[in-house]
Design a protein around this motif. Sequence first.
Motif, mmCIF file in Angstrom:
data_model
loop_
_atom_site.group_PDB
_atom_site.id
_atom_site.type_symbol
_atom_site.label_atom_id
_atom_site.label_comp_id
_atom_site.label_asym_id
_atom_site.label_seq_id
_atom_site.Cartn_x
_atom_site.Cartn_y
_atom_site.Cartn_z
ATOM 1 N N ARG A 1 19.358 -22.021 -2.848
ATOM 2 C CA ARG A 1 19.066 -20.687 -2.327
ATOM 3 C C ARG A 1 18.812 -19.709 -3.479
ATOM 4 O O ARG A 1 18.052 -18.747 -3.352
ATOM 5 N N SER A 2 19.427 -19.961 -4.612
ATOM 6 C CA SER A 2 19.257 -19.050 -5.748
ATOM 7 C C SER A 2 17.894 -19.188 -6.413
ATOM 8 O O SER A 2 17.520 -18.363 -7.237
ATOM 9 N N PHE A 3 17.151 -20.254 -6.075
ATOM 10 C CA PHE A 3 15.841 -20.454 -6.677
ATOM 11 C C PHE A 3 14.780 -19.555 -6.062
ATOM 12 O O PHE A 3 13.686 -19.434 -6.597
ATOM 13 N N PHE A 4 15.066 -18.966 -4.938
ATOM 14 C CA PHE A 4 14.069 -18.205 -4.208
ATOM 15 C C PHE A 4 14.279 -16.709 -4.397
ATOM 16 O O PHE A 4 15.419 -16.235 -4.511
ATOM 17 N N PRO A 5 13.172 -15.970 -4.438
ATOM 18 C CA PRO A 5 13.296 -14.522 -4.581
ATOM 19 C C PRO A 5 13.867 -13.900 -3.316
ATOM 20 O O PRO A 5 13.909 -14.527 -2.254
ATOM 21 N N GLU A 6 14.333 -12.662 -3.446
ATOM 22 C CA GLU A 6 14.812 -11.951 -2.279
ATOM 23 C C GLU A 6 13.681 -11.772 -1.274
ATOM 24 O O GLU A 6 12.508 -11.731 -1.637
ATOM 25 N N SER A 7 14.038 -11.651 0.001
ATOM 26 C CA SER A 7 13.010 -11.577 1.044
ATOM 27 C C SER A 7 12.099 -10.377 0.874
ATOM 28 O O SER A 7 10.974 -10.369 1.356
ATOM 29 N N GLU A 8 12.606 -9.318 0.187
ATOM 30 C CA GLU A 8 11.784 -8.130 0.019
ATOM 31 C C GLU A 8 10.533 -8.398 -0.806
ATOM 32 O O GLU A 8 9.557 -7.653 -0.758
ATOM 33 N N VAL A 9 10.570 -9.473 -1.610
ATOM 34 C CA VAL A 9 9.409 -9.799 -2.447
ATOM 35 C C VAL A 9 8.224 -10.189 -1.587
ATOM 36 O O VAL A 9 7.066 -9.917 -1.911
ATOM 37 N N PHE A 10 8.483 -10.835 -0.449
ATOM 38 C CA PHE A 10 7.415 -11.251 0.439
ATOM 39 C C PHE A 10 7.013 -10.072 1.324
ATOM 40 O O PHE A 10 7.865 -9.431 1.944
ATOM 41 N N GLU A 11 5.741 -9.798 1.398
ATOM 42 C CA GLU A 11 5.269 -8.725 2.279
ATOM 43 C C GLU A 11 4.957 -9.328 3.634
ATOM 44 O O GLU A 11 3.861 -9.811 3.895
ATOM 45 N N MET A 12 5.970 -9.358 4.482
ATOM 46 C CA MET A 12 5.844 -9.962 5.793
ATOM 47 C C MET A 12 5.825 -8.852 6.827
ATOM 48 O O MET A 12 6.853 -8.397 7.293
ATOM 49 N N GLY A 13 4.650 -8.390 7.195
ATOM 50 C CA GLY A 13 4.555 -7.299 8.143
ATOM 51 C C GLY A 13 3.289 -6.510 7.950
ATOM 52 O O GLY A 13 2.305 -6.993 7.388
ATOM 53 N N SER A 14 3.348 -5.270 8.393
ATOM 54 C CA SER A 14 2.155 -4.429 8.404
ATOM 55 C C SER A 14 1.977 -3.630 7.130
ATOM 56 O O SER A 14 1.132 -2.739 7.071
ATOM 57 N N GLY A 15 2.761 -3.929 6.114
ATOM 58 C CA GLY A 15 2.755 -3.124 4.901
ATOM 59 C C GLY A 15 1.395 -2.919 4.272
ATOM 60 O O GLY A 15 1.008 -1.796 3.921
ATOM 61 N N SER A 16 0.621 -3.996 4.107
ATOM 62 C CA SER A 16 -0.682 -3.878 3.451
ATOM 63 C C SER A 16 -1.642 -3.037 4.290
ATOM 64 O O SER A 16 -2.441 -2.263 3.753
ATOM 65 N N TYR A 17 -1.560 -3.171 5.613
ATOM 66 C CA TYR A 17 -2.426 -2.376 6.495
ATOM 67 C C TYR A 17 -2.073 -0.904 6.383
ATOM 68 O O TYR A 17 -2.947 -0.034 6.300
ATOM 69 N N LEU A 18 -0.787 -0.598 6.359
ATOM 70 C CA LEU A 18 -0.345 0.788 6.272
ATOM 71 C C LEU A 18 -0.742 1.405 4.933
ATOM 72 O O LEU A 18 -1.149 2.574 4.868
ATOM 73 N N LYS A 19 -0.641 0.622 3.865
ATOM 74 C CA LYS A 19 -1.070 1.119 2.554
ATOM 75 C C LYS A 19 -2.567 1.404 2.554
ATOM 76 O O LYS A 19 -3.027 2.386 1.969
ATOM 77 N N ARG A 20 -3.321 0.529 3.196
ATOM 78 C CA ARG A 20 -4.764 0.728 3.275
ATOM 79 C C ARG A 20 -5.082 1.993 4.059
ATOM 80 O O ARG A 20 -5.965 2.766 3.684
ATOM 81 N N LEU A 21 -4.391 2.212 5.141
ATOM 82 C CA LEU A 21 -4.579 3.414 5.943
ATOM 83 C C LEU A 21 -4.309 4.665 5.115
ATOM 84 O O LEU A 21 -5.091 5.630 5.144
ATOM 85 N N GLU A 22 -3.230 4.675 4.361
ATOM 86 C CA GLU A 22 -2.894 5.826 3.522
ATOM 87 C C GLU A 22 -3.961 6.050 2.459
ATOM 88 O O GLU A 22 -4.350 7.194 2.168
ATOM 89 N N THR A 23 -4.475 4.957 1.896
ATOM 90 C CA THR A 23 -5.525 5.073 0.883
ATOM 91 C C THR A 23 -6.778 5.711 1.463
ATOM 92 O O THR A 23 -7.385 6.604 0.858
ATOM 93 N N LEU A 24 -7.182 5.250 2.645
ATOM 94 C CA LEU A 24 -8.386 5.789 3.266
ATOM 95 C C LEU A 24 -8.212 7.253 3.647
ATOM 96 O O LEU A 24 -9.127 8.068 3.470
ATOM 97 N N GLN A 25 -7.052 7.620 4.155
ATOM 98 C CA GLN A 25 -6.807 9.008 4.517
ATOM 99 C C GLN A 25 -6.892 9.917 3.299
ATOM 100 O O GLN A 25 -7.395 11.045 3.376
ATOM 101 N N ASN A 26 -6.414 9.435 2.161
ATOM 102 C CA ASN A 26 -6.439 10.245 0.948
ATOM 103 C C ASN A 26 -7.815 10.305 0.301
ATOM 104 O O ASN A 26 -8.155 11.286 -0.364
#
Length: 336
Positions: free
Chosen positions: A74-99
């Motif tokens: 279990r110690s060989f694997f990074p913390e779950s926060e390292v994996f972007e599992m969700g809408s994060g990239s879409y939300l970042k893209r939305l913020e970029t376009l709005q700006n």
Amino acid sequence: MTELATRWLGLDLCSPLLVGASPLTDNLDALKACVDAGAGAIVMHSLFEEQLVAEQMAAHRFIDSRINMDAEARSFFPESEVFEMGSGSYLKRLETLQNALNVPVVASLNGISAGGWVQHARELEDAGASAIELNLYDLATDPSDTAASLEQRQLDVVRSVVEQVTIPVSVKLSPFYSALPAFVAGLQAAGARGLVLFNRFYQPDMDLDELELSREVVLSTNAELPLRLHGIAMLFNRTALEMAASGGVHSGDDAAKAILSGATVVQMVSVLLREGPSALARITGEMNQRLSTMGYRTLAEARGALSLANAPNSRTWERLNYAHLLHGWQSSPGTT
């Protein structure tokens, strides 16, 4: 010239011509060129709930399959926060376009569960979406799932999303409702502000040589436009929802037809994928020239002029015209 500024879903737009949901929203330079060419707003490609769920499950399976390979594995694997599992990239893209863009940016959501719709709608609002387009595509494969139950499920989804966000919600529909005006009345009662008519489905074909299903994106042509015009013309003045035409607009005349049928805005994708952002400037000029020649000073004057409610011969929109058309058809020379 016709004044092209309009108001849609409470948003002030410089033009009724919009960039519809497509891969173009992944290309910031292309979107900037579209805005420079006259786009009134941008609709992002859909955030698919089932795709997010699949990504999350795949990551969990990858980790879970290896955690017992060693006492300390279990110690060989990074913390779950390292994996972007969700809408994060879409939300970042939305913020970029709005700006980066000086026009409204509409987020698009395609969900499969009531909870998923609501959760992601809140995220999109928090990320700065100007509005949300709900893409309703519920494929009935269970014989016990009736049209009434499917439609009620969709209305419940729309109502749950509207109750959880403060930004306007528009609903993108398929053309396959047997009683479209009644369903639209339900959407209005559920709190929707707009409609998009209609969705184009990218369905698999068959490769007979390989005996398998094949997937291929087929761009629209203006032969698909009449279906949209009919739906919009039928609903104009029969609903308070503002309508967007989507599918089959490739010229200024196509866009003008959509406005005259009753559309508030026109979404375009295929013509932009085929010709690039310059198509927006061409279509804007052609549409303006056509409406000006017809004597319309504003879009409001033109909107719905040829709808079912206002057309000089409104029966042309109705079922009886089908019989007249067939009886009036004559074969061309050489046909049998």
